[in-house]
Design a protein around this motif. Sequence first.
Motif, PDB file in Angstrom:
ATOM      1  N   ALA A 134       0.014   3.943  -7.642  1.00 38.41           N
ATOM      2  CA  ALA A 134       1.125   4.306  -6.760  1.00 38.41           C
ATOM      3  C   ALA A 134       2.307   3.373  -6.995  1.00 38.41           C
ATOM      4  O   ALA A 134       3.462   3.817  -7.063  1.00 38.41           O
ATOM      5  N   ALA A 135       2.015   2.083  -7.130  1.00 37.41           N
ATOM      6  CA  ALA A 135       3.081   1.103  -7.339  1.00 37.41           C
ATOM      7  C   ALA A 135       3.837   1.372  -8.639  1.00 37.41           C
ATOM      8  O   ALA A 135       5.071   1.363  -8.662  1.00 37.41           O
ATOM      9  N   ARG A 136       3.108   1.628  -9.729  1.00 31.62           N
ATOM     10  CA  ARG A 136       3.756   1.915 -11.021  1.00 31.62           C
ATOM     11  C   ARG A 136       4.567   3.213 -10.952  1.00 31.62           C
ATOM     12  O   ARG A 136       5.686   3.293 -11.460  1.00 31.62           O
ATOM     13  N   LEU A 137       3.963   4.235 -10.361  1.00 30.37           N
ATOM     14  CA  LEU A 137       4.653   5.524 -10.274  1.00 30.37           C
ATOM     15  C   LEU A 137       5.926   5.414  -9.450  1.00 30.37           C
ATOM     16  O   LEU A 137       6.950   6.016  -9.793  1.00 30.37           O
ATOM     17  N   ALA A 138       5.882   4.636  -8.376  1.00 32.50           N
ATOM     18  CA  ALA A 138       7.070   4.450  -7.537  1.00 32.50           C
ATOM     19  C   ALA A 138       8.185   3.754  -8.308  1.00 32.50           C
ATOM     20  O   ALA A 138       9.369   3.968  -8.019  1.00 32.50           O
ATOM     21  N   LEU A 165       6.549   6.742   2.640  1.00 33.89           N
ATOM     22  CA  LEU A 165       5.148   6.955   3.022  1.00 33.89           C
ATOM     23  C   LEU A 165       4.212   5.889   2.459  1.00 33.89           C
ATOM     24  O   LEU A 165       3.093   5.737   2.938  1.00 33.89           O
ATOM     25  N   LEU A 166       4.662   5.164   1.440  1.00 32.52           N
ATOM     26  CA  LEU A 166       3.784   4.157   0.837  1.00 32.52           C
ATOM     27  C   LEU A 166       3.379   3.086   1.833  1.00 32.52           C
ATOM     28  O   LEU A 166       2.221   2.662   1.858  1.00 32.52           O
ATOM     29  N   ASN A 167       4.306   2.643   2.683  1.00 35.08           N
ATOM     30  CA  ASN A 167       3.956   1.656   3.716  1.00 35.08           C
ATOM     31  C   ASN A 167       2.964   2.234   4.704  1.00 35.08           C
ATOM     32  O   ASN A 167       2.024   1.552   5.117  1.00 35.08           O
ATOM     33  N   ASP A 168       3.169   3.489   5.089  1.00 29.15           N
ATOM     34  CA  ASP A 168       2.242   4.148   6.023  1.00 29.15           C
ATOM     35  C   ASP A 168       0.849   4.261   5.394  1.00 29.15           C
ATOM     36  O   ASP A 168      -0.152   4.000   6.052  1.00 29.15           O
ATOM     37  N   LEU A 169       0.798   4.640   4.127  1.00 25.61           N
ATOM     38  CA  LEU A 169      -0.482   4.764   3.433  1.00 25.61           C
ATOM     39  C   LEU A 169      -1.160   3.403   3.293  1.00 25.61           C
ATOM     40  O   LEU A 169      -2.363   3.267   3.528  1.00 25.61           O
ATOM     41  N   LEU A 181      -2.667   0.630  -3.118  1.00 29.47           N
ATOM     42  CA  LEU A 181      -1.515   1.045  -3.913  1.00 29.47           C
ATOM     43  C   LEU A 181      -1.651   0.659  -5.385  1.00 29.47           C
ATOM     44  O   LEU A 181      -0.873   1.098  -6.218  1.00 29.47           O
ATOM     45  N   ASN A 182      -2.645  -0.160  -5.696  1.00 25.06           N
ATOM     46  CA  ASN A 182      -2.883  -0.569  -7.077  1.00 25.06           C
ATOM     47  C   ASN A 182      -4.045   0.181  -7.727  1.00 25.06           C
ATOM     48  O   ASN A 182      -4.363  -0.065  -8.892  1.00 25.06           O
ATOM     49  N   ALA A 183      -4.689   1.088  -6.985  1.00 23.48           N
ATOM     50  CA  ALA A 183      -5.759   1.905  -7.566  1.00 23.48           C
ATOM     51  C   ALA A 183      -5.164   2.720  -8.702  1.00 23.48           C
ATOM     52  O   ALA A 183      -4.013   3.156  -8.633  1.00 23.48           O
ATOM     53  N   GLU A 184      -5.943   2.921  -9.752  1.00 21.74           N
ATOM     54  CA  GLU A 184      -5.449   3.630 -10.930  1.00 21.74           C
ATOM     55  C   GLU A 184      -6.232   4.911 -11.198  1.00 21.74           C
ATOM     56  O   GLU A 184      -7.428   4.978 -10.931  1.00 21.74           O
ATOM     57  N   ASP A 185      -5.516   5.905 -11.749  1.00 22.24           N
ATOM     58  CA  ASP A 185      -6.197   7.103 -12.233  1.00 22.24           C
ATOM     59  C   ASP A 185      -6.671   6.840 -13.660  1.00 22.24           C
ATOM     60  O   ASP A 185      -6.502   5.721 -14.184  1.00 22.24           O
ATOM     61  N   ALA A 186      -7.230   7.815 -14.315  1.00 25.58           N
ATOM     62  CA  ALA A 186      -7.792   7.635 -15.658  1.00 25.58           C
ATOM     63  C   ALA A 186      -6.746   7.237 -16.695  1.00 25.58           C
ATOM     64  O   ALA A 186      -7.079   6.625 -17.709  1.00 25.58           O
ATOM     65  N   TYR A 228       0.597  10.304  -5.312  1.00 24.35           N
ATOM     66  CA  TYR A 228       1.542  11.413  -5.101  1.00 24.35           C
ATOM     67  C   TYR A 228       2.834  10.885  -4.478  1.00 24.35           C
ATOM     68  O   TYR A 228       3.930  11.264  -4.890  1.00 24.35           O
ATOM     69  N   ALA A 229       2.705  10.019  -3.488  1.00 26.31           N
ATOM     70  CA  ALA A 229       3.884   9.463  -2.827  1.00 26.31           C
ATOM     71  C   ALA A 229       4.736   8.683  -3.820  1.00 26.31           C
ATOM     72  O   ALA A 229       5.973   8.793  -3.811  1.00 26.31           O
ATOM     73  N   GLY A 230       4.104   7.904  -4.684  1.00 27.02           N
ATOM     74  CA  GLY A 230       4.846   7.158  -5.692  1.00 27.02           C
ATOM     75  C   GLY A 230       5.509   8.073  -6.701  1.00 27.02           C
ATOM     76  O   GLY A 230       6.699   7.933  -7.007  1.00 27.02           O
ATOM     77  N   LEU A 231       4.748   9.034  -7.227  1.00 30.64           N
ATOM     78  CA  LEU A 231       5.259   9.953  -8.245  1.00 30.64           C
ATOM     79  C   LEU A 231       6.443  10.763  -7.746  1.00 30.64           C
ATOM     80  O   LEU A 231       7.439  10.936  -8.447  1.00 30.64           O
ATOM     81  N   PHE A 232       6.357  11.261  -6.511  1.00 28.51           N
ATOM     82  CA  PHE A 232       7.407  12.117  -5.976  1.00 28.51           C
ATOM     83  C   PHE A 232       8.433  11.357  -5.139  1.00 28.51           C
ATOM     84  O   PHE A 232       9.194  11.950  -4.380  1.00 28.51           O
TER      85      PHE A 232
END
Length: 176
Positions: free
Chosen positions: A162-166, A141-145, A152-157, A132-136
């Motif tokens: 997060a990294a790609r979305l950011a 917040l990414l550093n805090d997370l 940050l490299n976990a992927e959805d289906a 969500y932080a990456g997408l929006f």
Amino acid sequence: MHIFISLTLLLASGICIAEEPDVQTQLQNHYFDAARRGDVAMLDTFIASHYGLDTQDNKGYTALILAAYNGQGEAVEHLLKAGANACVQDQRGNTALMGAIFKGELKIARRLLATDCNPDQRNGAGQTAAMYAGLFKRVELLNDLSGKGADLNAEDASGNSAARLANGEIRMPVSR
């Protein structure tokens, strides 16, 4: 005469039982409205009366989710201090943290990050708060997370992370 009184009491108790869900629904509505509005005095009344802080509405929203989503920082703080569970998910699997990130409520998101929830908790679509932080574009917040242990490299289906979305890379689900 005793039969008449007994029948009257039985009927009256049946009416009270029938009305009970309406009273419960009204209480719940007042509780959720107080969270949305940030009415801390009303929330404190519910807290003092030991109302179920993690009560969910028909969409699975808790008072904490509603307060976070609506930018009610003081209400969020009161609910957390009273023991509200920040890890509870709505029917779609979203948490208060995800709602705060979505709405850009960074101070509230940071407060929710201080709770004892898994930073990689996933919603029904397999998305995490970091995604969500990456997408929006809540890159601050990414550093805090990440500091909290979020991957940050976990992927959805769909293969979004997060990294790609950011970086503006959004992968859409494949149609079959």
